[in-house]
Design an enzyme around this catalytic site. Structure first.
Site, PDB file in Angstrom:
ATOM      1  N   GLY A  50     -37.701   6.866   8.752  1.00 44.54           N
ATOM      2  CA  GLY A  50     -36.462   7.304   9.388  1.00 44.54           C
ATOM      3  C   GLY A  50     -36.015   6.468  10.576  1.00 44.54           C
ATOM      4  CG  ASP A 106     -35.964  10.004  12.216  1.00 44.28           C
ATOM      5  OD1 ASP A 106     -36.869  10.584  12.860  1.00 44.28           O
ATOM      6  OD2 ASP A 106     -35.813  10.166  10.990  1.00 44.28           O
ATOM      7  CG  ASP A 109     -36.220  19.637  13.378  1.00 39.13           C
ATOM      8  OD1 ASP A 109     -35.525  20.406  14.026  1.00 39.13           O
ATOM      9  OD2 ASP A 109     -36.471  19.813  12.167  1.00 39.13           O
ATOM     10  CE  LYS A 137     -31.693  18.668  13.219  1.00 40.08           C
ATOM     11  NZ  LYS A 137     -32.258  19.064  11.904  1.00 40.08           N
TER      12      LYS A 137
HETATM   13  P1  5GP Z   1     -40.439  17.426  13.596  1.00 43.63           P
HETATM   14  O1  5GP Z   1     -41.880  17.142  13.403  1.00 43.63           O
HETATM   15  O2  5GP Z   1     -39.961  17.153  15.006  1.00 43.63           O
HETATM   16  O3  5GP Z   1     -40.047  18.808  13.151  1.00 43.63           O
HETATM   17  O4  5GP Z   1     -39.621  16.528  12.601  1.00 43.63           O
HETATM   18  C1  5GP Z   1     -39.686  15.188  12.662  1.00 43.63           C
HETATM   19  C2  5GP Z   1     -39.140  14.512  11.433  1.00 43.63           C
HETATM   20  O5  5GP Z   1     -38.454  15.373  10.533  1.00 43.63           O
HETATM   21  C3  5GP Z   1     -38.118  13.491  11.843  1.00 43.63           C
HETATM   22  O6  5GP Z   1     -38.722  12.305  12.213  1.00 43.63           O
HETATM   23  C4  5GP Z   1     -37.300  13.360  10.588  1.00 43.63           C
HETATM   24  O7  5GP Z   1     -37.913  12.431   9.735  1.00 43.63           O
HETATM   25  C5  5GP Z   1     -37.352  14.725   9.968  1.00 43.63           C
HETATM   26  N1  5GP Z   1     -36.111  15.468  10.281  1.00 43.63           N
HETATM   27  C6  5GP Z   1     -35.942  16.455  11.181  1.00 43.63           C
HETATM   28  N2  5GP Z   1     -34.673  16.893  11.188  1.00 43.63           N
HETATM   29  C7  5GP Z   1     -34.015  16.134  10.290  1.00 43.63           C
HETATM   30  C8  5GP Z   1     -32.648  16.075   9.871  1.00 43.63           C
HETATM   31  O8  5GP Z   1     -31.746  16.798  10.323  1.00 43.63           O
HETATM   32  N3  5GP Z   1     -32.348  15.132   8.919  1.00 43.63           N
HETATM   33  C9  5GP Z   1     -33.285  14.302   8.398  1.00 43.63           C
HETATM   34  N4  5GP Z   1     -32.890  13.415   7.479  1.00 43.63           N
HETATM   35  N5  5GP Z   1     -34.583  14.326   8.775  1.00 43.63           N
HETATM   36  C10 5GP Z   1     -34.931  15.233   9.715  1.00 43.63           C
END
Ligand code: 5GP
Length: 186
Positions: A50, A106, A109, A137
């Site tokens: 990403g 990228d 979340d 986010k």
């Molecule tokens: P986390 O571990 O913070 O929940 O998520 C991290 C990863 O989830 C990010 O690096 C990304 O690859 C993916 N991700 C989270 N939200 C989105 C989104 O809205 N769109 C996309 N394409 N990937 C997301």
């Protein structure tokens, strides 16, 4: 899919190519200023896949001697739901003892991925570990991780483009948009 066909996946454009480039220039300038004073080497670590597009753009705006490397970690698989179970799929090619590490991601979340990565890299003896992420986010955060260099804050919507995928596609869209809800599934 032809170029025009790609647009049917897009609900709204959140950030245009021009807005993204302007913000990346600001982030690169801030990073350059902060690390200029440091004596230790800077290693910029892109998180595949990403962050690949952001990484390439950001690197060109960092006016310092840097090394680069990449890691790949499992996160969402092919759907849109996060899990706290983070695993390393591809590791760094080098030891990072004593180095300043800047993780390039990228989007933050839930924060599970970055919390894991920061802890993991600190445990290898890095002098410092900071995070640059294109998107944040905040309302979805579960862990207490904060990006040190954040492109844009966005609401809780699934985004695509500028490296970010839907089912491994649409990473090549030059802008950042929200996914058309008719394609959304979790
Ligand atoms: P986390 O571990 O913070 O929940 O998520 C991290 C990863 O989830 C990010 O690096 C990304 O690859 C993916 N991700 C989270 N939200 C989105 C989104 O809205 N769109 C996309 N394409 N990937 C997301």
């Amino acid at each position: 899919m032809s170029g025009d066909n790609l647009l049917r996946y897009v609900d709204r454009i959140l950030f245009t190519e021009e807005q993204i480039q302007a913000r990346v220039e600001e982030l690169g300038a801030a990073i350059t200023k902060d690390y200029e004073k440091e004596n230790a080497d800077l290693l910029v670590v892109g998180i595949l896949k990403g962050a690949s597009v952001f990484m390439a753009d950001l690197l060109k705006q960092i006016k310092l001697d840097v090394e680069i490397d990449f890691m790949s970690v499992s996160s969402y698989g092919s759907n849109t739901v996060s899990s706290g179970d983070v695993r390393i799929i591809k590791d760094l090619e080098q030891a990072i003892m004593g180095k300043n590490v800047l993780i390039v991601e990228d989007i933050v979340d839930t924060g599970y991925t970055l919390s894991y990565l920061v802890d993991n890299l600190l445990s290898r003896g890095a002098h410092s570990v900071k995070v640059a992420c294109m998107l944040n986010k905040a309302e979805r955060r579960v862990t207490d991780i904060q990006g040190d260099y954040v492109g844009f804050d966005i609401p809780d919507e699934y985004v695509i483009g500028y490296g970010m995928d839907f089912n491994q596609k649409l990473r090549n869209l030059p802008f950042i948009g929200t996914l058309n809800p008719i394609y959304y599934r979790d």
